[in-house]
Design an enzyme around this catalytic site. Structure first.
Site, PDB file in Angstrom:
ATOM      1  N   GLU A   1     -26.551 -33.246  -8.789  1.00 61.65           N
ATOM      2  CA  GLU A   1     -25.936 -33.835 -10.161  1.00 61.65           C
ATOM      3  C   GLU A   1     -27.211 -33.530 -11.146  1.00 61.65           C
ATOM      4  O   GLU A   1     -28.318 -34.042 -10.810  1.00 61.65           O
ATOM      5  CB  GLU A   1     -25.355 -34.727  -9.740  1.00 61.65           C
ATOM      6  CG  GLU A   1     -25.375 -35.824 -11.448  1.00 61.65           C
ATOM      7  CD  GLU A   1     -24.428 -37.078 -11.304  1.00 61.65           C
ATOM      8  OE1 GLU A   1     -24.342 -37.737 -10.109  1.00 61.65           O
ATOM      9  OE2 GLU A   1     -24.617 -37.756 -11.835  1.00 61.65           O
TER      10      GLU A   1
ATOM     11  N   HIS B   1     -26.748 -36.475 -20.679  1.00 60.84           N
ATOM     12  CA  HIS B   1     -25.908 -35.540 -19.926  1.00 60.84           C
ATOM     13  C   HIS B   1     -25.797 -34.159 -20.665  1.00 60.84           C
ATOM     14  O   HIS B   1     -25.577 -32.982 -19.564  1.00 60.84           O
ATOM     15  CB  HIS B   1     -24.542 -36.074 -19.682  1.00 60.84           C
ATOM     16  CG  HIS B   1     -25.226 -36.614 -18.321  1.00 60.84           C
ATOM     17  ND1 HIS B   1     -24.357 -37.099 -17.194  1.00 60.84           N
ATOM     18  CD2 HIS B   1     -26.054 -38.132 -18.228  1.00 60.84           C
ATOM     19  CE1 HIS B   1     -24.501 -37.041 -15.885  1.00 60.84           C
ATOM     20  NE2 HIS B   1     -25.626 -38.612 -16.515  1.00 60.84           N
TER      21      HIS B   1
ATOM     22  N   ASP C   1     -29.330 -40.297   7.460  1.00 60.99           N
ATOM     23  CA  ASP C   1     -28.305 -40.432   7.656  1.00 60.99           C
ATOM     24  C   ASP C   1     -27.015 -41.338   6.333  1.00 60.99           C
ATOM     25  O   ASP C   1     -26.806 -42.237   6.242  1.00 60.99           O
ATOM     26  CB  ASP C   1     -27.045 -41.337   8.604  1.00 60.99           C
ATOM     27  CG  ASP C   1     -25.787 -41.278   9.215  1.00 60.99           C
ATOM     28  OD1 ASP C   1     -25.044 -40.564   8.512  1.00 60.99           O
ATOM     29  OD2 ASP C   1     -25.781 -41.219  10.841  1.00 60.99           O
TER      30      ASP C   1
ATOM     31  N   LYS D   1     -22.557 -46.464  -7.773  1.00 66.72           N
ATOM     32  CA  LYS D   1     -23.018 -44.797  -8.007  1.00 66.72           C
ATOM     33  C   LYS D   1     -24.174 -44.436  -8.671  1.00 66.72           C
ATOM     34  O   LYS D   1     -24.817 -43.444  -7.557  1.00 66.72           O
ATOM     35  CB  LYS D   1     -21.620 -44.404  -8.930  1.00 66.72           C
ATOM     36  CG  LYS D   1     -21.093 -43.026  -8.331  1.00 66.72           C
ATOM     37  CD  LYS D   1     -22.316 -42.439  -8.615  1.00 66.72           C
ATOM     38  CE  LYS D   1     -21.412 -40.960  -8.784  1.00 66.72           C
ATOM     39  NZ  LYS D   1     -22.450 -39.559  -9.332  1.00 66.72           N
TER      40      LYS D   1
HETATM   41  P1  NDP Z   1     -32.857 -40.926  18.450  1.00 63.48           P
HETATM   42  O1  NDP Z   1     -31.487 -41.153  19.650  1.00 63.48           O
HETATM   43  O2  NDP Z   1     -33.027 -39.477  18.333  1.00 63.48           O
HETATM   44  O3  NDP Z   1     -34.105 -41.891  19.049  1.00 63.48           O
HETATM   45  C1  NDP Z   1     -34.612 -41.737  18.399  1.00 63.48           C
HETATM   46  C2  NDP Z   1     -35.525 -41.793  19.393  1.00 63.48           C
HETATM   47  O4  NDP Z   1     -37.009 -41.439  18.404  1.00 63.48           O
HETATM   48  C3  NDP Z   1     -36.373 -43.114  19.894  1.00 63.48           C
HETATM   49  O5  NDP Z   1     -35.602 -43.392  21.360  1.00 63.48           O
HETATM   50  C4  NDP Z   1     -37.348 -42.997  20.206  1.00 63.48           C
HETATM   51  O6  NDP Z   1     -37.676 -42.128  21.812  1.00 63.48           O
HETATM   52  C5  NDP Z   1     -38.056 -41.895  20.158  1.00 63.48           C
HETATM   53  N1  NDP Z   1     -39.192 -42.262  18.924  1.00 63.48           N
HETATM   54  C6  NDP Z   1     -41.087 -41.364  18.948  1.00 63.48           C
HETATM   55  N2  NDP Z   1     -41.066 -42.242  18.093  1.00 63.48           N
HETATM   56  C7  NDP Z   1     -41.018 -44.080  17.410  1.00 63.48           C
HETATM   57  C8  NDP Z   1     -40.838 -44.622  16.760  1.00 63.48           C
HETATM   58  N3  NDP Z   1     -41.990 -45.380  16.028  1.00 63.48           N
HETATM   59  N4  NDP Z   1     -39.494 -45.646  17.053  1.00 63.48           N
HETATM   60  C9  NDP Z   1     -38.963 -45.481  17.459  1.00 63.48           C
HETATM   61  N5  NDP Z   1     -38.057 -44.480  18.502  1.00 63.48           N
HETATM   62  C10 NDP Z   1     -39.176 -43.031  18.599  1.00 63.48           C
HETATM   63  O7  NDP Z   1     -32.036 -41.649  17.432  1.00 63.48           O
HETATM   64  P2  NDP Z   1     -31.441 -42.668  16.870  1.00 63.48           P
HETATM   65  O8  NDP Z   1     -30.732 -43.652  18.301  1.00 63.48           O
HETATM   66  O9  NDP Z   1     -32.108 -43.260  15.336  1.00 63.48           O
HETATM   67  O10 NDP Z   1     -29.888 -42.603  16.374  1.00 63.48           O
HETATM   68  C11 NDP Z   1     -29.736 -41.678  14.800  1.00 63.48           C
HETATM   69  C12 NDP Z   1     -28.634 -40.413  15.070  1.00 63.48           C
HETATM   70  O11 NDP Z   1     -27.773 -41.196  15.568  1.00 63.48           O
HETATM   71  C13 NDP Z   1     -28.562 -39.856  13.900  1.00 63.48           C
HETATM   72  O12 NDP Z   1     -28.455 -38.201  13.666  1.00 63.48           O
HETATM   73  C14 NDP Z   1     -26.829 -40.137  12.901  1.00 63.48           C
HETATM   74  O13 NDP Z   1     -26.641 -39.569  12.304  1.00 63.48           O
HETATM   75  C15 NDP Z   1     -26.445 -40.882  15.101  1.00 63.48           C
HETATM   76  N6  NDP Z   1     -25.190 -41.488  14.941  1.00 63.48           N
HETATM   77  C16 NDP Z   1     -24.687 -42.379  13.948  1.00 63.48           C
HETATM   78  C17 NDP Z   1     -23.308 -43.094  14.111  1.00 63.48           C
HETATM   79  C18 NDP Z   1     -23.727 -43.961  13.265  1.00 63.48           C
HETATM   80  O14 NDP Z   1     -24.191 -44.637  12.156  1.00 63.48           O
HETATM   81  N7  NDP Z   1     -22.463 -45.088  13.572  1.00 63.48           N
HETATM   82  C19 NDP Z   1     -23.454 -42.570  15.429  1.00 63.48           C
HETATM   83  C20 NDP Z   1     -23.910 -42.532  16.528  1.00 63.48           C
HETATM   84  C21 NDP Z   1     -24.834 -40.962  15.991  1.00 63.48           C
HETATM   85  P3  NDP Z   1     -38.687 -42.146  23.198  1.00 63.48           P
HETATM   86  O15 NDP Z   1     -39.230 -44.050  23.427  1.00 63.48           O
HETATM   87  O16 NDP Z   1     -38.197 -42.299  24.079  1.00 63.48           O
HETATM   88  O17 NDP Z   1     -39.776 -41.422  22.980  1.00 63.48           O
END
Ligand code: NDP
Length: 407
Positions: A75, A361, A264, A248
């Protein structure tokens, strides 16, 4: 159109062939589309990459720290307005922001006959439920996060929501929370013999909001203009039609940074609008008031953003943009994004109550019109100057200008 079965099982050549046959688009044009091996693994039925422009916001000062902020948006005027608002605060005021990042998941239980008993039992079983959640995702506990507390809410006659609050540290937490909720649901079915209907995080993240306060010398934007901004903010509190457009404007800035950092935006959007309607009427997310000679803006908005997880790590632009921001964690990112929302809001309201939105704009509209009608980018500045002289800016006048310049 004929039903297409098993599209996802076809190889790329076969997929392009089907697309060409179905749509009539030349197969060669489709074959020329860019293809990226990594991104082809992120979503299903990948065709190509969709490119959006990225601009830079400078002079954003939040909690006494200066930021350059990448903004991805299609935009016109959004980046210019954000720069305008940020510069005003930088020169004549200050912005403070504070973010919380507790996420919530819910297990929805139906067909409960003894609701009071079940609620008491669930509350008494809190520590065990938190342990079940944390055992389902031990790595987040190791990182200092994890499930922290529960809440039980009655929904209708025979249904309950078991809400679980989780610190997901720098992750947005959808997968983390969903995994935990599914483990809790399985335990509830065995332990309490209840029917669980679903187990998932809630995007109404009212414990992961950012609160932003912006204070600016009202005389810097003229006291009468500040008074009009206050009035505009009051309209957004009482009229949902005005509130939606007010919000918005805030989301113009918020979404642009959410996009730039690989977050997201659907989650941020749904959370923001649910929060705007949290007391039953949809309202503006920000309010403005005068405190003596100071114009004070406050904005609270859910901001479940992440610096890790999802596709952030494999998106090189998201990585570069996080580096440009120079932030240390997801809390700071939320504080910056909330602040962008507020500066965007100030710039939009200021334009709205003074010149009106259209005047500002015009230049950007002229650019878009000329580009969409095929002007060569090297002629754009000349074209804009010429088009602004026309009484009406439309495709016809844009074509006329292009003809005059390019023959
Ligand atoms: P992930 O499944 O990628 O999990 C994040 C991972 O990052 C953690 O499990 C951890 O794994 C690792 N990590 C590394 N450093 C850190 C830190 N400092 N803090 C926290 N975690 C860390 O992502 P999310 O669980 O965040 O899920 C987000 C995704 O899910 C997005 O793509 C979203 O679009 C999607 N989604 C959204 C939904 C909704 O909004 N309703 C529904 C379903 C999916 P480890 O500790 O093992 O290294």
């Amino acid at each position: 159109m004929k039903m297409i079965n098993g599209y996802h099982r076809l190889n790329r050549m076969q997929q392009l062939e089907i697309l060409s046959q179905t749509t009539g688009i030349d197969g060669k044009s489709l074959a020329n589309l860019s293809f990226d091996q990594v991104r082809s693994q992120i979503i299903e039925n990948y065709l190509t990459d969709y490119i959006l422009p990225e601009g830079i916001l400078v002079n954003l000062r939040v909690n006494k720290k200066d930021y350059v902020v990448p903004m991805v948006t299609e935009e016109p005027s959004v980046v210019a307005a954000a720069n305008n608002g940020a510069k005003l605060f930088h020169t004549f005021g200050e912005i403070t922001a504070h973010a919380e990042r507790l996420k919530m998941g819910q297990v929805l239980i139906s067909g409960v006959s003894q609701k009071k008993d079940l609620i008491e039992n669930l509350r008494a079983f809190e520590n065990e439920l938190l342990a079940v959640a944390n055992q389902a995702y031990p790595s987040i506990v190791k990182r200092g996060g994890g499930a922290q507390k529960i809440r039980v809410r009655q929904l209708g006659v025979d249904s309950l929501s078991l809400d679980v609050y989780v610190d997901t540290k720098d992750a947005m937490g959808a997968n983390i929370v969903n995994t935990m909720m599914e483990a809790i649901a399985a335990t509830l079915e065995v332990k309490f013999k209840v029917t669980t209907e679903m187990a998932i995080l809630s995007n109404f993240t009212d414990r992961a909001t950012v609160k932003v306060t912006g204070i600016i010398d009202a005389n810097a934007i003229e006291h009468s203009v500040a008074e009009k901004i206050v009035k505009a903010s009051e309209f957004a509190q009482v009229d949902p039609y005005r509130a939606t457009t007010h919000n918005k404007g805030i989301m113009n800035g918020v979404d642009a940074v959410v996009m730039a950092t690989g977050n997201d935006w659907r989650a941020i959007q749904s959370g923001a609008h649910a929060f705007a309607a949290r007391d039953g009427q949809y309202k503006g997310l920000s309010t403005w008031h005068l405190d003596g000679s100071k114009l004070v803006g406050t904005l609270e908005i859910p901001m479940a953003v992440a610096t890790v997880g999802g596709s952030i790590k494999i998106n090189p632009m998201a990585q570069l943009n996080l580096e440009l921001l120079g932030i240390s964690d997801s809390r700071e990112l939320a504080e910056v994004i909330g602040s962008v929302g507020l500066v965007q809001n100030l710039a939009a309201l200021k334009a709205l109550v003074t010149d009106g939105i259209q005047k500002g704009h015009m230049q950007m509209q002229a650019r878009s019109l000329l580009l969409s009608n095929g002007i060569h980018p090297k002629n754009i500045e000349r074209g804009v100057r010429a088009l602004l002289k026309y009484d009406r800016m439309n495709a016809e006048s844009a074509m006329q200008v292009i003809k005059e310049i390019e023959g």
